[in-house]
Design a protein around this motif. Structure first.
Motif, short mmCIF file in Angstrom:
data_model
loop_
_atom_site.label_atom_id
_atom_site.label_comp_id
_atom_site.label_asym_id
_atom_site.label_seq_id
_atom_site.Cartn_x
_atom_site.Cartn_y
_atom_site.Cartn_z
N SER A 7 1.46 -4.31 -3.76
CA SER A 7 0.35 -3.35 -3.90
C SER A 7 -0.34 -3.22 -2.55
N HIS A 8 -0.73 -2.02 -2.23
CA HIS A 8 -1.45 -1.77 -0.97
C HIS A 8 -2.60 -0.82 -1.25
N THR A 9 -3.77 -1.14 -0.73
CA THR A 9 -4.93 -0.26 -0.85
C THR A 9 -5.17 0.41 0.49
N PHE A 10 -5.14 1.74 0.48
CA PHE A 10 -5.41 2.51 1.69
C PHE A 10 -6.90 2.46 2.01
N GLN A 11 -7.23 2.63 3.26
CA GLN A 11 -8.64 2.73 3.65
C GLN A 11 -9.27 3.94 2.96
N ALA A 12 -10.58 3.88 2.75
CA ALA A 12 -11.28 4.99 2.10
C ALA A 12 -11.20 6.25 2.96
N ARG A 13 -10.94 7.37 2.29
CA ARG A 13 -10.82 8.65 2.99
C ARG A 13 -11.52 9.74 2.19
N THR A 14 -11.98 10.77 2.91
CA THR A 14 -12.53 11.94 2.26
C THR A 14 -11.40 12.93 1.99
N LYS A 15 -11.75 14.08 1.40
CA LYS A 15 -10.74 15.08 1.06
C LYS A 15 -9.91 15.46 2.27
N GLY A 16 -8.59 15.52 2.06
CA GLY A 16 -7.67 15.91 3.11
C GLY A 16 -6.28 15.38 2.83
N SER A 17 -5.36 15.74 3.72
CA SER A 17 -3.97 15.28 3.63
C SER A 17 -3.71 14.36 4.81
N TYR A 18 -3.28 13.15 4.53
CA TYR A 18 -3.17 12.11 5.54
C TYR A 18 -1.75 11.57 5.63
N LEU A 19 -1.24 11.45 6.84
CA LEU A 19 0.07 10.85 7.08
C LEU A 19 -0.09 9.33 7.00
N VAL A 20 0.56 8.71 6.03
CA VAL A 20 0.38 7.27 5.79
C VAL A 20 1.70 6.48 5.89
N THR A 21 2.71 7.08 6.46
CA THR A 21 4.01 6.41 6.56
C THR A 21 3.87 5.04 7.22
N ASN A 22 3.16 4.98 8.34
CA ASN A 22 3.03 3.71 9.05
C ASN A 22 2.27 2.67 8.23
N GLU A 23 1.28 3.09 7.46
CA GLU A 23 0.54 2.16 6.61
C GLU A 23 1.45 1.58 5.53
N VAL A 24 2.29 2.44 4.94
CA VAL A 24 3.23 1.98 3.92
C VAL A 24 4.21 0.98 4.54
N HIS A 129 -12.78 7.63 -1.21
CA HIS A 129 -12.22 6.75 -2.22
C HIS A 129 -11.17 5.84 -1.59
N ARG A 130 -11.10 4.62 -2.08
CA ARG A 130 -10.01 3.70 -1.71
C ARG A 130 -8.93 3.87 -2.77
N ARG A 131 -7.72 4.17 -2.34
CA ARG A 131 -6.62 4.44 -3.25
C ARG A 131 -5.57 3.34 -3.13
N THR A 132 -5.04 2.91 -4.28
CA THR A 132 -4.05 1.84 -4.31
C THR A 132 -2.69 2.40 -4.71
N VAL A 133 -1.68 1.97 -3.97
CA VAL A 133 -0.30 2.36 -4.26
C VAL A 133 0.48 1.10 -4.60
N VAL A 134 1.29 1.19 -5.65
CA VAL A 134 2.21 0.12 -6.00
C VAL A 134 3.57 0.51 -5.43
N ILE A 135 4.13 -0.36 -4.61
CA ILE A 135 5.41 -0.11 -3.93
C ILE A 135 6.45 -1.00 -4.61
N THR A 136 7.40 -0.37 -5.29
CA THR A 136 8.44 -1.12 -6.00
C THR A 136 9.78 -0.84 -5.34
N ILE A 137 10.47 -1.91 -5.01
CA ILE A 137 11.75 -1.80 -4.29
C ILE A 137 12.84 -2.45 -5.14
N GLN A 138 13.95 -1.75 -5.25
CA GLN A 138 15.11 -2.28 -5.97
C GLN A 138 16.36 -1.95 -5.18
N GLY A 139 17.29 -2.88 -5.13
CA GLY A 139 18.53 -2.58 -4.46
C GLY A 139 19.35 -3.82 -4.16
N GLU A 140 20.25 -3.65 -3.22
CA GLU A 140 21.16 -4.71 -2.81
C GLU A 140 20.70 -5.24 -1.47
#
Length: 141
Positions: A7-24, A129-140
């Motif tokens: 689980s990762h919580t992004f920093q609080a942000r106001t309305k907008g579209s944010y590139l978060v690839t590096n945070e992930v 708002h601070r938003r939380t993403v659950v990152i689930t990985i499956q594979g070999e």
């Protein structure tokens, strides 16, 4: 097949579209690198923000996306659900249209994103708002 979850919580942000690839990648990159092939699911645990893949270089794309979403679901409509303010219901509409989940293939320990693709967090509310993403990985591995 092995599974991992972070689980990762992004920093609080106001309305907008944010590139978060590096945070992930900062949050889950060490785990992703362990997989030869697999899938990475990102699930945002919120109803007034969303995730999408889009242009990762040109900042104007993010501005244009936010503008287009505001045009599609403006605050000025006569919404009935306004418990948290005038941007509450339109935030839910934008979330419903865009979605809260992404599936990205993993190839040789990396997200198999296209050359110009990046992961966006789209915040649909004015208040930070601070938003939380659950990152689930499956594979070999």
């Amino acid at each position: 097949m092995p599974w991992s979850q972070i689980s990762h919580t992004f920093q609080a942000r106001t309305k907008g579209s944010y590139l978060v690839t590096n945070e992930v990648l900062k949050a889950a990159g060490t785990e992703i690198r362990k997989y030869k092939i697999g899938m990475c699911n990102l699930f945002l645990q919120h109803t007034s923000a969303s995730l999408c893949l889009n242009e990762n270089v040109c900042r104007e794309v993010r501005t244009d996306l936010t503008m287009a979403l505001d045009h599609m679901a403006p605050e000025s409509l006569p919404y009935q659900h306004t418990d948290e303010g005038p941007d509450d219901a339109c935030g839910h509409v934008k979330c419903a249209v865009m979605g809260v989940s992404l599936d990205i293939p993993i190839r040789d320990g990396q997200l198999a994103l296209g050359t110009w693709q990046g992961i966006y967090l789209c915040e649909h509310r004015e208040y930070q708002h601070r938003r939380t993403v659950v990152i689930t990985i499956q594979g070999e591995k």
